[in-house]
Design a protein around this motif. Structure first.
Motif, PDB file in Angstrom:
ATOM      1  N   GLY A 321     -34.488  30.036 -41.094  1.00  0.00           N
ATOM      2  CA  GLY A 321     -33.071  29.980 -41.446  1.00  0.00           C
ATOM      3  C   GLY A 321     -32.845  30.086 -42.941  1.00  0.00           C
ATOM      4  N   PRO A 322     -31.571  30.070 -43.370  1.00  0.00           N
ATOM      5  CA  PRO A 322     -31.253  30.144 -44.803  1.00  0.00           C
ATOM      6  C   PRO A 322     -31.973  29.057 -45.592  1.00  0.00           C
ATOM      7  CG  PRO A 322     -29.267  30.438 -43.500  1.00  0.00           C
ATOM      8  CD  PRO A 322     -30.355  30.040 -42.538  1.00  0.00           C
ATOM      9  N   VAL A 323     -32.359  29.405 -46.815  1.00  0.00           N
ATOM     10  CA  VAL A 323     -33.131  28.472 -47.638  1.00  0.00           C
ATOM     11  C   VAL A 323     -32.290  27.237 -47.977  1.00  0.00           C
ATOM     12  CG1 VAL A 323     -32.455  29.576 -49.827  1.00  0.00           C
ATOM     13  CG2 VAL A 323     -34.616  28.313 -49.681  1.00  0.00           C
ATOM     14  N   ARG A 324     -32.900  26.082 -47.902  1.00  0.00           N
ATOM     15  CA  ARG A 324     -32.248  24.818 -48.252  1.00  0.00           C
ATOM     16  C   ARG A 324     -32.645  24.481 -49.686  1.00  0.00           C
ATOM     17  NH1 ARG A 324     -34.528  24.547 -43.370  1.00  0.00           N
ATOM     18  NH2 ARG A 324     -36.352  23.444 -44.213  1.00  0.00           N
ATOM     19  N   ARG A 325     -31.800  24.798 -50.633  1.00  0.00           N
ATOM     20  CA  ARG A 325     -32.158  24.724 -52.041  1.00  0.00           C
ATOM     21  C   ARG A 325     -32.510  23.314 -52.486  1.00  0.00           C
ATOM     22  NH1 ARG A 325     -28.796  28.320 -56.134  1.00  0.00           N
ATOM     23  NH2 ARG A 325     -30.454  27.367 -57.375  1.00  0.00           N
ATOM     24  N   GLU A 326     -31.844  22.306 -51.928  1.00  0.00           N
ATOM     25  CA  GLU A 326     -32.120  20.928 -52.335  1.00  0.00           C
ATOM     26  C   GLU A 326     -33.543  20.518 -51.967  1.00  0.00           C
ATOM     27  OE1 GLU A 326     -29.667  21.864 -50.389  1.00  0.00           O
ATOM     28  OE2 GLU A 326     -27.946  21.790 -51.758  1.00  0.00           O
ATOM     29  N   GLU A 327     -34.045  21.025 -50.854  1.00  0.00           N
ATOM     30  CA  GLU A 327     -35.380  20.644 -50.384  1.00  0.00           C
ATOM     31  C   GLU A 327     -36.456  21.662 -50.758  1.00  0.00           C
ATOM     32  OE1 GLU A 327     -35.150  19.996 -46.175  1.00  0.00           O
ATOM     33  OE2 GLU A 327     -33.095  19.251 -46.326  1.00  0.00           O
ATOM     34  N   ARG A 332     -38.733  30.706 -51.384  1.00  0.00           N
ATOM     35  CA  ARG A 332     -39.838  30.327 -50.491  1.00  0.00           C
ATOM     36  C   ARG A 332     -41.051  31.216 -50.734  1.00  0.00           C
ATOM     37  NH1 ARG A 332     -36.189  30.383 -45.035  1.00  0.00           N
ATOM     38  NH2 ARG A 332     -35.492  28.201 -45.010  1.00  0.00           N
ATOM     39  N   ASP A 333     -40.796  32.526 -50.790  1.00  0.00           N
ATOM     40  CA  ASP A 333     -41.874  33.506 -50.928  1.00  0.00           C
ATOM     41  C   ASP A 333     -41.484  34.564 -51.948  1.00  0.00           C
ATOM     42  OD1 ASP A 333     -43.940  33.075 -48.476  1.00  0.00           O
ATOM     43  OD2 ASP A 333     -41.890  32.690 -47.785  1.00  0.00           O
ATOM     44  N   VAL A 334     -42.441  34.904 -52.822  1.00  0.00           N
ATOM     45  CA  VAL A 334     -42.276  36.006 -53.758  1.00  0.00           C
ATOM     46  C   VAL A 334     -43.372  37.019 -53.464  1.00  0.00           C
ATOM     47  CG1 VAL A 334     -42.267  36.741 -56.168  1.00  0.00           C
ATOM     48  CG2 VAL A 334     -41.289  34.526 -55.533  1.00  0.00           C
ATOM     49  N   MET A 335     -42.984  38.271 -53.245  1.00  0.00           N
ATOM     50  CA  MET A 335     -43.949  39.312 -52.899  1.00  0.00           C
ATOM     51  C   MET A 335     -44.112  40.286 -54.059  1.00  0.00           C
ATOM     52  SD  MET A 335     -42.202  39.463 -49.227  1.00  0.00           S
ATOM     53  CE  MET A 335     -40.870  38.562 -50.024  1.00  0.00           C
ATOM     54  N   ILE A 336     -45.325  40.373 -54.587  1.00  0.00           N
ATOM     55  CA  ILE A 336     -45.643  41.271 -55.691  1.00  0.00           C
ATOM     56  C   ILE A 336     -46.251  42.543 -55.095  1.00  0.00           C
ATOM     57  CG2 ILE A 336     -46.826  41.512 -57.897  1.00  0.00           C
ATOM     58  CD1 ILE A 336     -44.953  39.127 -57.861  1.00  0.00           C
ATOM     59  N   ILE A 337     -45.559  43.664 -55.220  1.00  0.00           N
ATOM     60  CA  ILE A 337     -45.995  44.904 -54.598  1.00  0.00           C
ATOM     61  C   ILE A 337     -46.361  45.915 -55.681  1.00  0.00           C
ATOM     62  CG2 ILE A 337     -45.494  46.630 -52.832  1.00  0.00           C
ATOM     63  CD1 ILE A 337     -45.205  43.779 -51.828  1.00  0.00           C
ATOM     64  N   ASP A 338     -47.646  46.094 -55.922  1.00  0.00           N
ATOM     65  CA  ASP A 338     -48.087  47.096 -56.887  1.00  0.00           C
ATOM     66  C   ASP A 338     -48.055  48.477 -56.231  1.00  0.00           C
ATOM     67  OD1 ASP A 338     -49.050  48.152 -59.231  1.00  0.00           O
ATOM     68  OD2 ASP A 338     -51.152  47.732 -58.777  1.00  0.00           O
ATOM     69  N   GLU A 339     -47.772  49.507 -57.027  1.00  0.00           N
ATOM     70  CA  GLU A 339     -47.634  50.881 -56.506  1.00  0.00           C
ATOM     71  C   GLU A 339     -46.692  50.900 -55.304  1.00  0.00           C
ATOM     72  OE1 GLU A 339     -48.662  53.112 -58.289  1.00  0.00           O
ATOM     73  OE2 GLU A 339     -50.381  52.393 -59.398  1.00  0.00           O
ATOM     74  N   LYS A 361     -30.773  35.182 -49.145  1.00  0.00           N
ATOM     75  CA  LYS A 361     -30.347  33.922 -48.519  1.00  0.00           C
ATOM     76  C   LYS A 361     -31.470  33.216 -47.772  1.00  0.00           C
ATOM     77  CE  LYS A 361     -28.395  36.142 -44.386  1.00  0.00           C
ATOM     78  NZ  LYS A 361     -27.153  36.331 -43.599  1.00  0.00           N
ATOM     79  N   PHE A 362     -32.573  33.954 -47.529  1.00  0.00           N
ATOM     80  CA  PHE A 362     -33.715  33.341 -46.848  1.00  0.00           C
ATOM     81  C   PHE A 362     -34.830  32.957 -47.826  1.00  0.00           C
ATOM     82  CE2 PHE A 362     -31.685  36.102 -43.666  1.00  0.00           C
ATOM     83  CZ  PHE A 362     -31.378  35.142 -42.711  1.00  0.00           C
ATOM     84  N   GLY A 363     -34.517  32.998 -49.125  1.00  0.00           N
ATOM     85  CA  GLY A 363     -35.472  32.539 -50.124  1.00  0.00           C
ATOM     86  C   GLY A 363     -36.592  33.511 -50.429  1.00  0.00           C
ATOM     87  N   LEU A 364     -36.316  34.809 -50.317  1.00  0.00           N
ATOM     88  CA  LEU A 364     -37.352  35.813 -50.559  1.00  0.00           C
ATOM     89  C   LEU A 364     -37.083  36.555 -51.861  1.00  0.00           C
ATOM     90  CD1 LEU A 364     -37.767  37.373 -46.999  1.00  0.00           C
ATOM     91  CD2 LEU A 364     -39.059  35.505 -48.030  1.00  0.00           C
ATOM     92  N   GLY A 365     -38.145  36.743 -52.651  1.00  0.00           N
ATOM     93  CA  GLY A 365     -38.068  37.522 -53.874  1.00  0.00           C
ATOM     94  C   GLY A 365     -39.036  38.686 -53.803  1.00  0.00           C
TER      95      GLY A 365
END
Length: 449
Positions: A321-327, A332-339, A361-365
């Motif tokens: 579900g949507p990220v709960r910023r307080e908790e 949540r996840d950051v994805m580093i994509i080379d090339e 809204k789901f905490g993904l970067g």
């Protein structure tokens, strides 16, 4: 959550020290596109980004998709993927969420990803969908019963319930092909096949007999009568020899040997790629940085691996579900994509497009690095809040100037490892400023060139 990029180069020339931050709390999302040709410092920039992001509190999970093996960081949990390793991905793990998960959703995600890497025909797609759905049912996961989407469903079994694997898919598809080639392994199946052949002949004769203006033909009428008797006998044989009650259904779904054989070959090729294994990769769950070393995979295998893994991460976030910023914090996840151009296609089903549009809204970067702005669509460009220009080939300047809506003279101020251009879209702002940023390690890096 801030990433320090460097100092404002213009203000620094006026002896004013003003740090430039990538502030995810202010930006419209946490997505970033890093552009620079080979030797312009993409790897150095990504390393600096990761080193700062891992210190966020709470720390997000950082997934590094390393296609060249040069973004490994000290202290990261690193796993190499190749044909010889015993671990990989299982594309048939089902989410138990009744709204975002299930057999149909997982089957469709699998087919869409396969289609994106190597397109298949509509008939192949239909057969593949039937095979996977039947495979799930054979393992106790039913498309129309969300209560069956969990491993512990309360039923006693001789063996524990488990998710199907690529090995299972290959075996199951081959069994179906073998049954079809030999006319099925049951008497009912053979009788049904015979009935289908006779009925087809009878239909052709009936059209001739009943055609407008057709004259009575005793020979045709006699042949039709004979076929009706054979059809009646074949139907009785089919009814008398039914075993599972699914013979007719299977005959309809898997009637073409050629199509089924091509799907079997596709499954075998997927298995041979080495990225689909029954054992999960041994990442350290307490470590915030997971490094995926995929250098040993071929380019098409890298594409499949990254797309399937990103699909897993996105599906998991949807289920939570949507990220709960307080908790949980902002990310949540950051994805580093080379090339990243290897994994992008201008298709609404492409997972990079999906995350760019819906991931915030789901905490993904999403942090994508590539050599040229031409690799990405206008839509993707507009959905990424931060664009970083490290130094692109001059032949791409016009394209970049048009997409960023900046003056051409600004491109001349960019100096690799020294000054970069950054454009950030903040919440509530209709226009994004293009800022020249002096890198913090400019002197040491310049001395290495």
């Amino acid at each position: 959550m801030k990433i320090e990029l460097g100092q404002d180069d213009y203000l620094l020339s006026k002896n004013q020290t003003t740090p430039v931050f990538c502030d995810f709390d202010c930006l419209v999302n946490a997505h970033m596109l890093v552009m620079g040709k080979t030797g312009m410092g993409k790897t150095t920039f990504l390393r600096r980004f990761i080193q700062q992001a891992r210190r966020f509190s709470p720390a997000p999970r950082i997934h590094i998709m390393d296609v060249h093996g040069d973004i490994d960081l000290p202290g990261a949990s690193s796993v190499r993927f190749s044909e010889s390793t015993e671990y990989g991905l299982n594309p048939f793990v089902v989410s138990s969420d009744r709204h975002f998960g299930g057999v149909r959703k997982r089957t469709q995600d699998f087919i869409a990803t396969i289609n994106g890497c190597h397109p298949i025909g509509s008939r192949q797609e239909a057969v593949m969908r039937h095979l996977i759905t039947d495979l799930y049912a054979g393992n106790g996961f039913f498309a129309d019963n969300y209560k069956s989407w969990v491993l512990n469903d309360g039923f006693d079994r001789k063996y524990p319930k488990r998710y199907p694997t690529m090995d299972d898919a290959c075996r199951y598809a081959f069994i179906k092909l073998k049954q079809l080639i030999i006319g099925s392994d049951t008497k009912a199946g053979r009788a049904l096949e015979e009935l289908n052949k006779i009925t087809s002949k009878l239909y052709k004769i009936s059209k001739q007999v009943l055609a407008p203006g057709a004259k009575p033909d005793e020979e045709l009428l006699e042949k039709a009568m004979d076929l009706r008797q054979k059809a009646s006998k074949a139907y009785k044989d089919y009814i008398q020899n039914l075993e599972t009650g699914k013979e007719l259904e299977d005959f309809i779904k898997y009637e073409s040997k050629e199509v089924l054989k091509s799907v079997v070959e596709r499954f075998d090729n997927l298995k041979a790629s080495g990225i689909f294994k029954n054992q999960s990769p041994p990442f350290d769950r307490s470590n915030p940085v997971w490094h995926y070393d995929i250098t040993a995979l071929r380019e098409d295998e890298k594409r499949m691996f990254v797309e399937f893994r990103l699909q897993e991460i996105f599906s998991s976030s949807l289920e939570r579900g949507p990220v709960r910023r307080e908790e949980e914090g902002l990310l949540r996840d950051v994805m580093i994509i080379d090339e990243a151009h290897l994994f992008f296609r201008d298709d609404e089903n492409n997972i990079l497009n999906t995350i760019a549009k819906e991931g915030r809204k789901f905490g993904l970067g999403l942090v994508c690095a590539s050599q040229s702005p031409t690799h990405f669509s206008e839509d993707f460009f507009s959905n990424v809040a931060t664009k970083v220009v490290l130094g692109v080939d001059q032949m791409y300047w016009d394209n970049l100037i048009r997409k960023l809506k900046i003056e051409s003279k600004l491109m001349q101020y960019i100096k690799p490892f020294y000054v970069i251009g950054v454009q950030m879209s903040n919440k509530g702002e209709t226009k994004s400023r293009f800022t020249m940023v002096r890198l913090p390690t400019s002197k040491s890096q310049a001395g290495k060139q």
